[in-house]
Structure formats: structure tokens, C-alpha cells
Write an enzyme that holds these catalytic residues in place. Structure first.
Site, PDB file in Angstrom:
ATOM      1  N   PHE A  88      -2.318  22.161 -33.741  1.00  0.00           N
ATOM      2  CA  PHE A  88      -3.210  21.132 -33.216  1.00  0.00           C
ATOM      3  C   PHE A  88      -2.564  20.372 -32.056  1.00  0.00           C
ATOM      4  CE2 PHE A  88      -1.468  17.617 -35.947  1.00  0.00           C
ATOM      5  CZ  PHE A  88      -0.710  18.406 -36.791  1.00  0.00           C
ATOM      6  N   PRO A  89      -3.416  19.797 -31.173  1.00  0.00           N
ATOM      7  CA  PRO A  89      -2.885  19.149 -29.975  1.00  0.00           C
ATOM      8  C   PRO A  89      -1.953  17.990 -30.319  1.00  0.00           C
ATOM      9  CG  PRO A  89      -5.282  19.330 -29.865  1.00  0.00           C
ATOM     10  CD  PRO A  89      -4.874  19.700 -31.248  1.00  0.00           C
ATOM     11  N   CYS A  90      -0.960  17.796 -29.486  1.00  0.00           N
ATOM     12  CA  CYS A  90       0.014  16.742 -29.757  1.00  0.00           C
ATOM     13  C   CYS A  90      -0.476  15.431 -29.149  1.00  0.00           C
ATOM     14  CB  CYS A  90       1.382  17.113 -29.213  1.00  0.00           C
ATOM     15  SG  CYS A  90       1.345  17.836 -27.575  1.00  0.00           S
ATOM     16  N   GLN A  91      -1.477  14.845 -29.789  1.00  0.00           N
ATOM     17  CA  GLN A  91      -1.938  13.527 -29.352  1.00  0.00           C
ATOM     18  C   GLN A  91      -0.949  12.492 -29.855  1.00  0.00           C
ATOM     19  OE1 GLN A  91      -5.101  14.058 -32.066  1.00  0.00           O
ATOM     20  NE2 GLN A  91      -6.633  14.209 -30.461  1.00  0.00           N
ATOM     21  N   ASN A 129       3.097  21.618 -34.780  1.00  0.00           N
ATOM     22  CA  ASN A 129       3.046  20.556 -33.778  1.00  0.00           C
ATOM     23  C   ASN A 129       4.415  20.342 -33.143  1.00  0.00           C
ATOM     24  OD1 ASN A 129       2.308  17.831 -32.484  1.00  0.00           O
ATOM     25  ND2 ASN A 129       0.424  18.493 -33.459  1.00  0.00           N
TER      26      ASN A 129
END
Ligand SMILES: C[S@@+](CC[C@H](N)C(=O)[O-])C[C@H]1O[C@@H](n2cnc3c(N)ncnc32)[C@H](O)[C@@H]1O
Length: 347
Positions: A88-91, A129
């Protein structure tokens, strides 16, 4: 269980899919039931590379937020699956404070993952991640994430792994969450066994460098050289070029980064014969270049036919580096998926 149905979320160009495709020695087969990817270029690449552009009934969902869950009852119903895969995106995770029953923050995709696990109850998951999440709030954010995943009904293993210990010559540290339904008896799993890089296909970055002429656009332009190669005492990290073990490949490497952040190689090094010796390079005049997309694919453990797909799609360099830099290294993913499944599916 004789077949593992898997859904590839945040699929990018399919680091996880390529990993699954390369797993041969499990007592179960895999069945790919769908993928989810919001970015057009990535979804197009995935579809073209693995399916020749014809998904032939495979489920595709553009945005994970559109999937049906308890938090989105009118959303798209997914095909059933046993294995959830997702880098998943590293927000920013700075305000993760998830507890079951408390109000969550819809803006963060991590919550979508939790809702999906609740709704579809896969037997296994592997999430990935950046290593940075382990350092947020002195590790408490990571603890919260692990607890939230456990609250969905899973035994959860957390591994902090470096890709260079799993078959590619790249220092890329990533956090993996590996989960198995808590209906299985819990086993004590440590990280997957490391691999000897010297025995891998590309023991160093030098081994994967293209020795023939490459597009001149990959060479540092004269007017950019000073910014890229000038050693500023305030910079962190070394300025070294010609690294046998590459720095993490970045999604923005079409831009010219400083040489202490990215991967640059001199013609002298590329054409020399000892990967571990840095030649004396004249930083003013010697031709020095970034790694090419083909080399980037190799550094992430993808096969060379990814470059054929890239060319077929006429993907620009900046779009290509973005896809490559966002990907999860294939042999590293393979080690994690194989380790989790073999530990629970074989005795
Ligand atoms: C870190 S990358 C994962 C790349 C992938 N593991 C690979 O090997 O190429 C995260 C991906 O999630 C995608 N993404 C971001 N937000 C999304 C959303 N809401 N729904 C689906 N995909 C999303 C991004 O476009 C990006 O490709």
C-alpha cells in the site's frame, strides 16, 4: 485447501504477481482472481504484460475505496479470495489510532485494508510498506497497525527486510506484515531465510548494467552535472557513484537527483571487470549515467521482458521510472509469500 485464490491490491506492475508466478514448490496452486490499481499507466502495464491486454474475465477494480465493505455497502463486490496481497502507498501514518469500534479516518488506505479483511476474510495476507513507518512515533504507529490487523482476526508477523539479503543487489529496506487467520494454530515464525547474493543472477549492480550503448538521455547533461555530482559538505550520506550494491531505486529518478541519493555509474566502471573496485573518475569530464529502465527492472528482480512491454506501450522514461521505483522487489516478495504459506500449508 488445494488452490489459493489471490487478489493483487495496489498492484502497480505486479511485483507480488511476478513473485507468485515464480513459486513452484508449494502443495497448492495459485489462482489469480483480480487486481486493483488506481493509476492508469500501472494498470495498463499490468494488463498488457501479464495478459496481452485482454483480461478475459479477471476482475479489475480501479480504486480500493470503491470496493464493497461494511463501510461501503453499495460498493463493488469482489470475487472471493484466500490471499490478500498489497504494497500500500506510503502516506503519512502519523495519525493512525485505529481501534475497532472507534471512528476511523477514511482518508487513509490502511483502513480500507482493514475493512476488506473484515468483509472477505481471506486466510492469508502479505502487506508491504516503506521501512520509515517503523520509526513513526518511535514505533507506536507500527504497533497500532499490527494490533489493528490482529483485531481483524489474524496472527500477524512483522518483518523488516532488506532486498539485498533476498537476491537483488539493492539496499532497499521494507516492512512486511504477514498474516494468517487465527483459526490456524499459531506458529513462531521468524523472517524468511536470507539468500546468498553472490549466488544470485545479479550478484552486484555491475552485473546488470547494460554494456552496449544506451540512450544518451541517460547520461547526466553537462549543465546538470554540478548539481548532481558536486560534493556538498552539508549533504547526508556519501556521494559515491559506481556502487556495487545499489541505493534504493526511486520513483522520481527521471529527475536528476544528487549523487548521494541515487544510482549513477561511470563508463569506466561499466566497462571495467571488477565490480568491487571504484575506478578513479574525473567528475568533470567522464561520461556518467543513471541506470536505464531495463537495469531498473533487473534491480527490482523483474524479467527482461518487462522492458519489451515498456517499449510496446511507448512508456515515457519518467512514467517508467515511477512504475519501477514503486514496485516491490520480486525475489524478496517471493521469499515472504513462500515462507508464510509453506509454514502454514505444509508440516
Ligand atoms: C507502493 S505502490 C505498489 C506497487 C506494487 N507493489 C508493484 O510491485 O508495482 C502503491 C500502488 O498503489 C496504487 N494506489 C494508490 N491509491 C490507490 C487506490 N485508492 N486504489 C488502488 N490503488 C491505489 C498506486 O497507484 C501505486 O501503484
Amino acid at each position: 485447501m488445494d488452490k489459493i485464490k489471490y487478489f493483487d491490491f495496489f498492484s502497480g506492475i505486479g511485483g507480488f504477481k511476478s513473485a507468485v508466478d515464480s513459486i513452484k514448490n508449494l502443495p497448492v496452486d495459485f489462482e489469480h482472481v483480480g487486481f486493483c490499481e488506481i493509476e492508469k499507466n500501472a494498470a495498463k502495464f499490468y494488463s498488457e504484460h501479464y495478459f496481452g491486454g485482454d483480461l478475459n474475465g479477471l476482475q479489475f477494480v480501479n480504486n480500493i475505496e470503491d470496493v464493497k465493505t461494511s463501510a461501503n455497502s453499495t460498493g463493488i463486490e469482489l470475487n472471493p479470495f484466500d490471499l490478500f496481497l498489497g504494497g500500500f502507498p506510503c502516506q503519512s501514518f502519523s495519525n493512525v489510532g485505529y481501534r475497532k469500534g472507534l471512528e476511523d479516518d477514511r482518508g487513509q488506505l490502511f483502513y480500507n485494508i482493514l475493512h476488506l479483511l473484515d468483509e472477505y476474510s481471506p486466510q492469508f495476507f502479505v502487506l508491504e510498506n516503506v521501512q520509515k513507518i517503523a520509526t513513526l512515533k518511535k514505533g507506536s504507529v507500527l504497533d497500532e497497525m499490527k494490533r489493528a490487523l490482529e483485531d481483524c482476526g489474524y496472527h500477524v508477523y512483522l518483518w523488516d527486510l532488506n532486498a539485498s539479503n533476498y537476491g537483488v543487489p539493492q539496499k532497499r529496506r521494507r516492512i512486511f506484515f504477514a498474516g494468517v487467520k487465527n483459526t490456524f494454530v499459531k506458529k513462531a515464525l521468524t523472517a524468511p531465510d536470507e539468500l546468498d547474493l553472490s549466488k544470485s543472477k545479479y550478484p552486484t549492480a555491475w552485473h546488470l548494467l547494460e554494456k552496449d550503448n544506451v540512450d544518451h538521455k541517460h547520461y547526466i547533461p553537462t549543465k546538470t552535472r554540478e548539481t548532481v555530482l558536486y560534493k556538498n559538505p552539508k549533504w547526508q550520506g556519501d556521494v559515491n557513484i559506481d556502487n556495487a550494491l545499489a541505493r534504493p531505486i526511486t520513483a522520481t529518478m527521471a529527475k536528476w537527483h544528487r549523487a548521494n541519493q541515487d544510482n549513477y555509474f561511470s563508463d569506466s566502471y561499466i566497462n571495467a571487470s571488477d565490480p568491487f573496485v571504484r575506478p578513479n573518475v574525473d567528475l568533470v569530464s567522464e561520461p556518467i549515467r543513471r541506470i536505464t529502465p531495463l537495469e531498473g527492472f533487473r534491480l527490482q528482480g523483474f524479467n527482461d521482458d518487462f522492458e519489451d512491454t515498456r517499449k510496446r506501450l511507448k512508456m515515457s522514461y519518467s512514467a517508467s521510472y515511477k512504475l519501477i521505483g514503486n514496485a516491490v522487489p520480486v525475489p524478496l516478495s517471493k521469499a515472504v509469500i513462500h515462507h508464510l504459506l509453506s509454514s502454514y500449508l505444509t508440516d
